[in-house]
Design a protein around this motif. Structure first.
Motif, PDB file in Angstrom:
ATOM      1  N   ILE A  24       0.835  -1.205   0.000  1.00 49.75           N
ATOM      2  CA  ILE A  24       0.000   0.000   0.000  1.00 49.75           C
ATOM      3  C   ILE A  24       0.869   1.255   0.000  1.00 49.75           C
ATOM      4  CG2 ILE A  24      -1.632   1.340   1.393  1.00 49.75           C
ATOM      5  CD1 ILE A  24      -2.893  -1.357   2.203  1.00 49.75           C
ATOM      6  N   ALA A  25       1.941   1.260   0.778  1.00 51.56           N
ATOM      7  CA  ALA A  25       2.846   2.409   0.807  1.00 51.56           C
ATOM      8  C   ALA A  25       3.477   2.638  -0.565  1.00 51.56           C
ATOM      9  CB  ALA A  25       3.926   2.201   1.860  1.00 51.56           C
ATOM     10  N   MET A  29       2.916   6.029  -2.841  1.00 51.59           N
ATOM     11  CA  MET A  29       4.044   6.794  -3.380  1.00 51.59           C
ATOM     12  C   MET A  29       4.045   6.795  -4.902  1.00 51.59           C
ATOM     13  SD  MET A  29       5.712   8.363  -1.113  1.00 51.59           S
ATOM     14  CE  MET A  29       7.099   8.837  -2.134  1.00 51.59           C
ATOM     15  N   SER A  30       3.605   5.696  -5.511  1.00 45.27           N
ATOM     16  CA  SER A  30       3.546   5.638  -6.968  1.00 45.27           C
ATOM     17  C   SER A  30       2.518   6.611  -7.517  1.00 45.27           C
ATOM     18  CB  SER A  30       3.221   4.219  -7.428  1.00 45.27           C
ATOM     19  OG  SER A  30       4.267   3.349  -7.079  1.00 45.27           O
ATOM     20  N   ILE A  31       1.410   6.752  -6.821  1.00 45.10           N
ATOM     21  CA  ILE A  31       0.396   7.718  -7.239  1.00 45.10           C
ATOM     22  C   ILE A  31       0.919   9.141  -7.091  1.00 45.10           C
ATOM     23  CG2 ILE A  31      -1.862   8.698  -6.603  1.00 45.10           C
ATOM     24  CD1 ILE A  31      -2.709   5.767  -5.934  1.00 45.10           C
ATOM     25  N   LEU A  32       1.637   9.398  -6.016  1.00 44.64           N
ATOM     26  CA  LEU A  32       2.138  10.745  -5.758  1.00 44.64           C
ATOM     27  C   LEU A  32       3.361  11.114  -6.592  1.00 44.64           C
ATOM     28  CD1 LEU A  32       1.804  10.851  -1.858  1.00 44.64           C
ATOM     29  CD2 LEU A  32       0.303  11.908  -3.546  1.00 44.64           C
ATOM     30  N   LEU A  39      13.723   4.963  -7.586  1.00 50.33           N
ATOM     31  CA  LEU A  39      14.969   5.089  -8.351  1.00 50.33           C
ATOM     32  C   LEU A  39      15.400   6.541  -8.538  1.00 50.33           C
ATOM     33  CD1 LEU A  39      14.222   2.454 -11.150  1.00 50.33           C
ATOM     34  CD2 LEU A  39      15.639   2.165  -9.112  1.00 50.33           C
ATOM     35  N   LEU A  40      14.508   7.488  -8.233  1.00 51.35           N
ATOM     36  CA  LEU A  40      14.772   8.889  -8.528  1.00 51.35           C
ATOM     37  C   LEU A  40      15.793   9.517  -7.592  1.00 51.35           C
ATOM     38  CD1 LEU A  40      11.123  10.079  -9.302  1.00 51.35           C
ATOM     39  CD2 LEU A  40      12.926   9.458 -10.923  1.00 51.35           C
TER      40      LEU A  40
END
Length: 159
Positions: A24-25, A29-32, A39-40
């Motif tokens: 879920i976390a 984070m993927s949505i945000l 990787l960023l």
């Protein structure tokens, strides 16, 4: 129900709880920030340490939750919620110390705020963003421990 069996059930359910929580976390984070958010930046070590710490906290607090629910017969929803938040807060605090010590080591003598940047801000953000998932997962965690205890004791099978 023995204390050791309750600890084992609690630890197993906590590992499930932590795994679902990490998924879920990642999705939040993927949505945000996009699906390759990890990787960023230059914080892969911090993430790896956070994953290890959250599983260790889950294992430890899961044992305590198992004993509280199955041996001491405390309310499963409240205990699940309390220990779920303890896992979240403890793991975030301990994991954020990695970034704190990296920053303190790199910038001795500078006037920035590593405690605020690497301890308090992550604690606030994780608790704020993770509040709703932690509530649902905590309830799920506590009820799963109680249900597993019933199955183990044979009360579900004998009905």
């Amino acid at each position: 129900m023995t204390k050791e069996t309750a600890q084992l059930i609690g630890a197993k359910e906590a590992i499930r709880f932590v795994s679902v929580g990490l998924i879920i976390a990642y999705l939040i984070m993927s949505i945000l920030a996009g699906f390759s958010w990890f990787l960023l930046g230059n914080y892969q070590l911090n993430l790896l340490i956070a994953i290890v710490v959250v599983y260790l906290c889950g294992y430890f607090y899961g044992q305590l939750a198992g004993v509280a629910i199955l041996v001491k017969r405390k309310g499963c929803l409240l205990i699940g919620l309390i220990y779920g938040f303890l896992i979240l807060i403890t793991a975030t605090f301990v994991s954020s110390l990695t970034g704190f010590f990296q920053e303190v080591y790199k910038s001795t003598g500078k006037t920035d705020d590593p405690v605020g940047d690497y301890v308090f801000r992550p604690l606030f953000l994780v608790c704020f963003v993770g509040l709703i998932p932690a509530i649902f997962l905590g309830f799920w965690f506590g009820s799963r421990i109680k249900n597993k205890g019933k199955i183990y004791d044979g009360t579900v099978l004998s009905q």
